[in-house]
Design a protein around this motif. Sequence first.
Motif, PDB file in Angstrom:
ATOM      1  N   ASP A 101       0.820  -1.214   0.000  1.00 22.92           N
ATOM      2  CA  ASP A 101       0.000   0.000   0.000  1.00 22.92           C
ATOM      3  C   ASP A 101       0.853   1.263   0.000  1.00 22.92           C
ATOM      4  O   ASP A 101       0.411   2.325  -0.450  1.00 22.92           O
ATOM      5  N   SER A 102       2.083   1.148   0.526  1.00 25.27           N
ATOM      6  CA  SER A 102       3.035   2.266   0.500  1.00 25.27           C
ATOM      7  C   SER A 102       4.299   1.874  -0.260  1.00 25.27           C
ATOM      8  O   SER A 102       5.422   2.226   0.101  1.00 25.27           O
TER       9      SER A 102
ATOM     10  N   SER B  46       0.012   0.853   6.950  1.00 23.78           N
ATOM     11  CA  SER B  46       0.841   0.200   5.934  1.00 23.78           C
ATOM     12  C   SER B  46       2.200  -0.221   6.472  1.00 23.78           C
ATOM     13  O   SER B  46       2.962  -0.894   5.791  1.00 23.78           O
TER      14      SER B  46
END
Length: 215
Positions: free
Chosen positions: A161-162, A199
């Motif tokens: 997600d990051s 994340s």
Amino acid sequence: MTEIQRLKIIIDKLNFKTQKDFAQSLNIQPGSLSDILRERVGVSTAIKDRLFLKFNVNIDWLENGVGEPFLKKGPTISEAKEGVPYFDISLSDTDTLLLEEEQAEYFVNYKPFNDCTAYLPVYGDSMYPKYASGEIIAVREVTNYEVLQWGEAYVVMTNADSNNMRTIKLVHQHPDQSKLVLRASNPNFKGETIIDKKSITSLYIIKGKITRNLI
């Protein structure tokens, strides 16, 4: 005088009976040491770290002839696995930072940092001058992301997600409490990165460093 010539002086001053004994003390193959002394290959960063940690060799002197060959007594490698494990890994080369003791290169016994989780080498220049490439950092794992020290340096690892980030950055507060702001300390690396706390897969605060010319 070259770096290899200074290394030979170090070996003589340490009073090892044979080059094989010296190689074994650094946990390297005698043939690898022979290649170094014959100037077929250079002295690796890992070997320099071991010279510093195990014998208090002044790496500034080894590399550049600056100062004295040996430093005053500082961090030492523990043969009895006492202290904090050192992992010779680059953050960019690992998917997770699972620091299993059996995978440690060796243990460093240095009282100021014996409450830490691990020692890691620094690669890259994004955190210079706070942390320079080649220095060794002491890190402690953080599990509560709601209580962080703003403006301090952390090893930050995130999920997809990051962008699966693996980095050392200064952590700053974001107006949205579910997010963090990451910044480099090197002015040449401008800008900031915003990540969601959810994340984060691993987070380690950097408690300090043991530079090769620390003492």
